[in-house]
Design an enzyme around this catalytic site. Structure first.
Site, PDB file in Angstrom:
ATOM      1  CB  VAL A  63      29.911 -23.988 -18.123  1.00  0.00           C
ATOM      2  CG1 VAL A  63      28.872 -24.347 -17.084  1.00  0.00           C
ATOM      3  CG2 VAL A  63      30.464 -22.582 -17.924  1.00  0.00           C
ATOM      4  CG  ASN A  89      23.171 -17.783 -13.906  1.00  0.00           C
ATOM      5  OD1 ASN A  89      22.836 -16.596 -13.931  1.00  0.00           O
ATOM      6  ND2 ASN A  89      23.856 -18.304 -12.890  1.00  0.00           N
ATOM      7  CB  SER A 142      25.479  -8.533 -19.299  1.00  0.00           C
ATOM      8  OG  SER A 142      25.777  -7.264 -18.736  1.00  0.00           O
ATOM      9  CE1 TYR A 155      30.179 -10.519 -17.171  1.00  0.00           C
ATOM     10  CE2 TYR A 155      29.212  -8.518 -18.066  1.00  0.00           C
ATOM     11  CZ  TYR A 155      29.118  -9.644 -17.264  1.00  0.00           C
ATOM     12  OH  TYR A 155      27.958  -9.877 -16.574  1.00  0.00           O
ATOM     13  CB  ALA A 157      33.616  -9.017 -26.731  1.00  0.00           C
ATOM     14  CE  LYS A 159      27.475 -12.136 -19.242  1.00  0.00           C
ATOM     15  NZ  LYS A 159      26.770 -13.344 -18.774  1.00  0.00           N
ATOM     16  CB  ILE A 188      21.339  -8.057 -10.602  1.00  0.00           C
ATOM     17  CG1 ILE A 188      20.742  -7.825 -12.012  1.00  0.00           C
ATOM     18  CG2 ILE A 188      20.420  -8.902  -9.739  1.00  0.00           C
ATOM     19  CD1 ILE A 188      19.455  -7.058 -12.054  1.00  0.00           C
TER      20      ILE A 188
HETATM   21  P1  NAD Z   1      27.572 -14.830  -8.954  1.00  0.00           P
HETATM   22  O1  NAD Z   1      29.054 -14.696  -8.912  1.00  0.00           O
HETATM   23  O2  NAD Z   1      26.792 -14.559  -7.733  1.00  0.00           O
HETATM   24  O3  NAD Z   1      27.190 -16.293  -9.491  1.00  0.00           O
HETATM   25  C1  NAD Z   1      27.854 -16.865 -10.586  1.00  0.00           C
HETATM   26  C2  NAD Z   1      28.027 -18.353 -10.320  1.00  0.00           C
HETATM   27  O4  NAD Z   1      28.652 -18.948 -11.469  1.00  0.00           O
HETATM   28  C3  NAD Z   1      28.939 -18.640  -9.125  1.00  0.00           C
HETATM   29  O5  NAD Z   1      28.293 -19.522  -8.226  1.00  0.00           O
HETATM   30  C4  NAD Z   1      30.179 -19.253  -9.742  1.00  0.00           C
HETATM   31  O6  NAD Z   1      30.827 -20.201  -8.902  1.00  0.00           O
HETATM   32  C5  NAD Z   1      29.597 -19.903 -10.989  1.00  0.00           C
HETATM   33  N1  NAD Z   1      30.626 -20.137 -12.004  1.00  0.00           N
HETATM   34  C6  NAD Z   1      31.641 -19.309 -12.364  1.00  0.00           C
HETATM   35  N2  NAD Z   1      32.380 -19.877 -13.311  1.00  0.00           N
HETATM   36  C7  NAD Z   1      31.834 -21.085 -13.576  1.00  0.00           C
HETATM   37  C8  NAD Z   1      32.162 -22.118 -14.464  1.00  0.00           C
HETATM   38  N3  NAD Z   1      33.227 -22.040 -15.266  1.00  0.00           N
HETATM   39  N4  NAD Z   1      31.384 -23.225 -14.487  1.00  0.00           N
HETATM   40  C9  NAD Z   1      30.316 -23.329 -13.661  1.00  0.00           C
HETATM   41  N5  NAD Z   1      29.961 -22.363 -12.787  1.00  0.00           N
HETATM   42  C10 NAD Z   1      30.710 -21.259 -12.744  1.00  0.00           C
HETATM   43  O7  NAD Z   1      27.089 -13.898 -10.163  1.00  0.00           O
HETATM   44  P2  NAD Z   1      25.621 -13.377 -10.597  1.00  0.00           P
HETATM   45  O8  NAD Z   1      25.598 -11.921 -10.419  1.00  0.00           O
HETATM   46  O9  NAD Z   1      24.556 -14.220 -10.017  1.00  0.00           O
HETATM   47  O10 NAD Z   1      25.726 -13.612 -12.186  1.00  0.00           O
HETATM   48  C11 NAD Z   1      25.029 -14.636 -12.860  1.00  0.00           C
HETATM   49  C12 NAD Z   1      25.027 -14.315 -14.347  1.00  0.00           C
HETATM   50  O11 NAD Z   1      24.371 -13.056 -14.562  1.00  0.00           O
HETATM   51  C13 NAD Z   1      26.431 -14.172 -14.943  1.00  0.00           C
HETATM   52  O12 NAD Z   1      26.450 -14.733 -16.238  1.00  0.00           O
HETATM   53  C14 NAD Z   1      26.623 -12.679 -15.015  1.00  0.00           C
HETATM   54  O13 NAD Z   1      27.537 -12.298 -16.017  1.00  0.00           O
HETATM   55  C15 NAD Z   1      25.199 -12.228 -15.345  1.00  0.00           C
HETATM   56  N6  NAD Z   1      24.938 -10.823 -15.029  1.00  0.00           N
HETATM   57  C16 NAD Z   1      24.962 -10.400 -13.742  1.00  0.00           C
HETATM   58  C17 NAD Z   1      24.708  -9.041 -13.484  1.00  0.00           C
HETATM   59  C18 NAD Z   1      24.712  -8.482 -12.084  1.00  0.00           C
HETATM   60  O14 NAD Z   1      24.562  -7.250 -11.941  1.00  0.00           O
HETATM   61  N7  NAD Z   1      24.870  -9.297 -11.040  1.00  0.00           N
HETATM   62  C19 NAD Z   1      24.453  -8.160 -14.537  1.00  0.00           C
HETATM   63  C20 NAD Z   1      24.432  -8.646 -15.827  1.00  0.00           C
HETATM   64  C21 NAD Z   1      24.670  -9.992 -16.061  1.00  0.00           C
END
Ligand code: NAD
Length: 251
Positions: A63, A89, A142, A155, A157, A159, A188
């Site tokens: 992305v 996402n 986030s 991260y 900054a 977000k 999560i």
């Molecule tokens: P995850 O690692 O399980 O899933 C993230 C997915 O994004 C992965 O499948 C990865 O391959 C894909 N990805 C990474 N870089 C990419 C790129 N350059 N292009 C396309 N795809 C790419 O993580 P998650 O916990 O499901 O997180 C999803 C979103 O939620 C993220 O933006 C994360 O920052 C945000 N988030 C997660 C939490 C948490 O506690 N899990 C908390 C706050 C925010």
């Protein structure tokens, strides 16, 4: 079904929150364009969406790369005829715990995936949405974008900037019937969490930070995303919705 006839592009949908969003949107009737940088996990999500009975295609793309994003969105429009919903996402694990040892390259990559990625996908999908006077965009930020979270300056900054970009896009694109909103997950239970801060905090330490006293599940974020892209949220735009078990309220 809340999303019958809709086409949704979900980035980072091969795992965790993105995967849960793809499944829920499919169960609500949407066809799903499944983006991930990892083609194997994207294909796995596609198979599951097809099992639910909806159409799906896997789109391997980074992305943060303009050409790959443009080609990806063009393929969705060619194959599905449009793109009514975009969920930004995709995100990458955060590298802790020593800020002074993190490299500028780490900073650049985290900001590129989270901030530039959200911009590039919104920009290209927005061209279709503006032309067609319709659309729903949900950005996954986030709680780290709203409060200091130790060890992760890049991260946090990036977000925070996503929350701010949500407001700008909502104001600019409101006149085209496009809703742009943001969700800020708390802690999560996903592969990302298991790979990062769960390594340096015990389950009890994590639990103590959360007023509801349990970690969230990916489905909690998917449910909020479904609401924001549904007709029930037609008058909501430019908001940041924390889904965090009360962490931000606690301060
Ligand atoms: P995850 O690692 O399980 O899933 C993230 C997915 O994004 C992965 O499948 C990865 O391959 C894909 N990805 C990474 N870089 C990419 C790129 N350059 N292009 C396309 N795809 C790419 O993580 P998650 O916990 O499901 O997180 C999803 C979103 O939620 C993220 O933006 C994360 O920052 C945000 N988030 C997660 C939490 C948490 O506690 N899990 C908390 C706050 C925010």
């Amino acid at each position: 079904m809340k999303l019958k006839g809709k086409i949704a592009l979900v980035t980072g949908a091969g795992s965790g929150i993105g995967e849960a969003i793809a499944f829920l949107f499919a169960r609500e009737g949407a066809d799903i364009a499944v983006n991930d940088i990892n083609p194997e996990t994207a294909e796995k999500t596609v198979d599951e969406v097809k099992n639910i009975g909806r159409k799906a295609i896997a789109l391997e793309a980074d992305v943060a790369d303009t050409d790959q994003v443009n080609a990806m969105v063009d393929r969705v429009v060619d194959e599905f005829g449009g793109v009514h919903i975009l969920v930004n996402n995709a995100g990458i694990p955060i590298h802790g715990p020593f800020i002074e040892k993190q490299t500028p390259e780490t900073w650049d990559r985290v900001v590129a995936v989270i901030l530039r990625g959200t911009y590039l996908c919104s920009r290209r999908v927005g061209q279709w949405m503006v032309e067609n006077r319709t659309g729903k965009i949900v950005n996954i930020s986030s709680i780290a974008g709203a409060r200091a979270t130790p060890h992760i300056p890049s991260y946090g900054a990036a977000k925070a900037a996503v929350i701010q970009m949500t407001r700008t896009l909502a104001v600019d694109w409101g006149k085209f019937g496009i809703n742009v909103n943001c969700i800020s997950p708390g802690i999560i239970n996903t592969p990302l969490t298991q790979r990062t801060f769960a390594l340096w905090q015990t389950p009890e330490e994590i639990r103590q930070r959360i007023p509801l006293e349990v970690m969230g599940e990916a489905e909690d974020i998917a449910n909020a995303a479904l609401f924001l892209v549904s007709d029930e949220a037609r008058y909501i735009t430019g908001v940041n919705l924390p889904v965090d078990g009360g962490i931000l309220a606690k301060g």
